[in-house]
Write a protein that holds these residues in place. Structure first.
Motif, PDB file in Angstrom:
ATOM      1  N   VAL A  99       0.813  -1.220   0.000  1.00 22.83           N
ATOM      2  CA  VAL A  99       0.000   0.000   0.000  1.00 22.83           C
ATOM      3  C   VAL A  99       0.845   1.267   0.000  1.00 22.83           C
ATOM      4  O   VAL A  99       0.301   2.374  -0.078  1.00 22.83           O
ATOM      5  CB  VAL A  99      -0.990   0.053   1.187  1.00 22.83           C
ATOM      6  CG1 VAL A  99      -1.918  -1.147   1.167  1.00 22.83           C
ATOM      7  CG2 VAL A  99      -0.264   0.183   2.517  1.00 22.83           C
ATOM      8  N   PHE A 145      -1.881   4.517   0.099  1.00 21.07           N
ATOM      9  CA  PHE A 145      -2.700   4.700   1.307  1.00 21.07           C
ATOM     10  C   PHE A 145      -1.984   5.632   2.281  1.00 21.07           C
ATOM     11  O   PHE A 145      -0.751   5.639   2.353  1.00 21.07           O
ATOM     12  CB  PHE A 145      -2.943   3.375   2.006  1.00 21.07           C
ATOM     13  CG  PHE A 145      -3.819   2.395   1.271  1.00 21.07           C
ATOM     14  CD1 PHE A 145      -4.212   2.591  -0.043  1.00 21.07           C
ATOM     15  CD2 PHE A 145      -4.247   1.239   1.920  1.00 21.07           C
ATOM     16  CE1 PHE A 145      -5.008   1.686  -0.701  1.00 21.07           C
ATOM     17  CE2 PHE A 145      -5.053   0.311   1.269  1.00 21.07           C
ATOM     18  CZ  PHE A 145      -5.420   0.534  -0.049  1.00 21.07           C
ATOM     19  N   MET A 181      -7.432   5.819   1.203  1.00 20.35           N
ATOM     20  CA  MET A 181      -6.993   4.820   0.234  1.00 20.35           C
ATOM     21  C   MET A 181      -7.167   5.371  -1.172  1.00 20.35           C
ATOM     22  O   MET A 181      -8.270   5.826  -1.530  1.00 20.35           O
ATOM     23  CB  MET A 181      -7.806   3.539   0.400  1.00 20.35           C
ATOM     24  CG  MET A 181      -7.761   2.981   1.822  1.00 20.35           C
ATOM     25  SD  MET A 181      -8.618   1.397   1.968  1.00 20.35           S
ATOM     26  CE  MET A 181     -10.287   1.914   1.630  1.00 20.35           C
ATOM     27  N   ASP A 205      -7.221  -5.142  -3.460  1.00 22.54           N
ATOM     28  CA  ASP A 205      -7.423  -4.475  -2.172  1.00 22.54           C
ATOM     29  C   ASP A 205      -8.757  -4.849  -1.537  1.00 22.54           C
ATOM     30  O   ASP A 205      -9.044  -4.455  -0.400  1.00 22.54           O
ATOM     31  CB  ASP A 205      -7.364  -2.954  -2.334  1.00 22.54           C
ATOM     32  CG  ASP A 205      -5.985  -2.446  -2.728  1.00 22.54           C
ATOM     33  OD1 ASP A 205      -5.919  -1.542  -3.583  1.00 22.54           O
ATOM     34  OD2 ASP A 205      -4.996  -2.958  -2.183  1.00 22.54           O
TER      35      ASP A 205
END
Length: 121
Positions: free
Chosen positions: A63, A67, A82, A89
């Motif tokens: 991520v 994120f 996000m 995901d």
């Protein structure tokens, strides 16, 4: 006991964005590390991101750059922004905090019930 209330999950197309939030209900005496985990069907729960009480953040490699975890110490909330979401995901995202509800309780870990994020291709 500390109960966590999560919000913000939903269905989004690949490349889209979502913002998750988590807040404990009731009073909190001490709040240490806060984190987000995720669990997809048939897979193990995995750490997504953490943020310490001092604001230090850490991310899973999958991520990084997409994120962002943040916390509001005045409101005792933790959020996960996000972006560039991918179908992989897709999972239930769970909030986790290390907290003590009063000075008479030790710090321990608490889990939220999870909020579903589904990313369509």
């Amino acid at each position: 006991q500390v109960q966590l209330v999560e919000s913000g999950g939903g269905l989004v197309q690949a490349g889209g964005s979502l913002r998750l939030s988590c807040a404990p209900s009731g009073s909190i005496f001490r709040l240490n590390t806060m984190a987000w985990y995720r669990q997809a069907p048939g897979k193990q729960r995995e750490l997504v991101a953490t943020v310490t009480s001092g604001g230090t953040t850490n991310y899973a490699d999958f991520v990084k750059g997409r994120f962002t975890i943040s916390r509001d110490n005045a409101k005792n909330t933790v959020s996960l922004q996000m972006g560039s979401l991918k179908p992989e995901d897709t999972a239930a995202y769970l909030c986790y905090v290390e907290a003590a509800p009063t000075r008479w309780y030790p710090v321990k870990g608490y889990w939220g019930q999870g909020t579903q994020v589904t990313v369509s291709s």
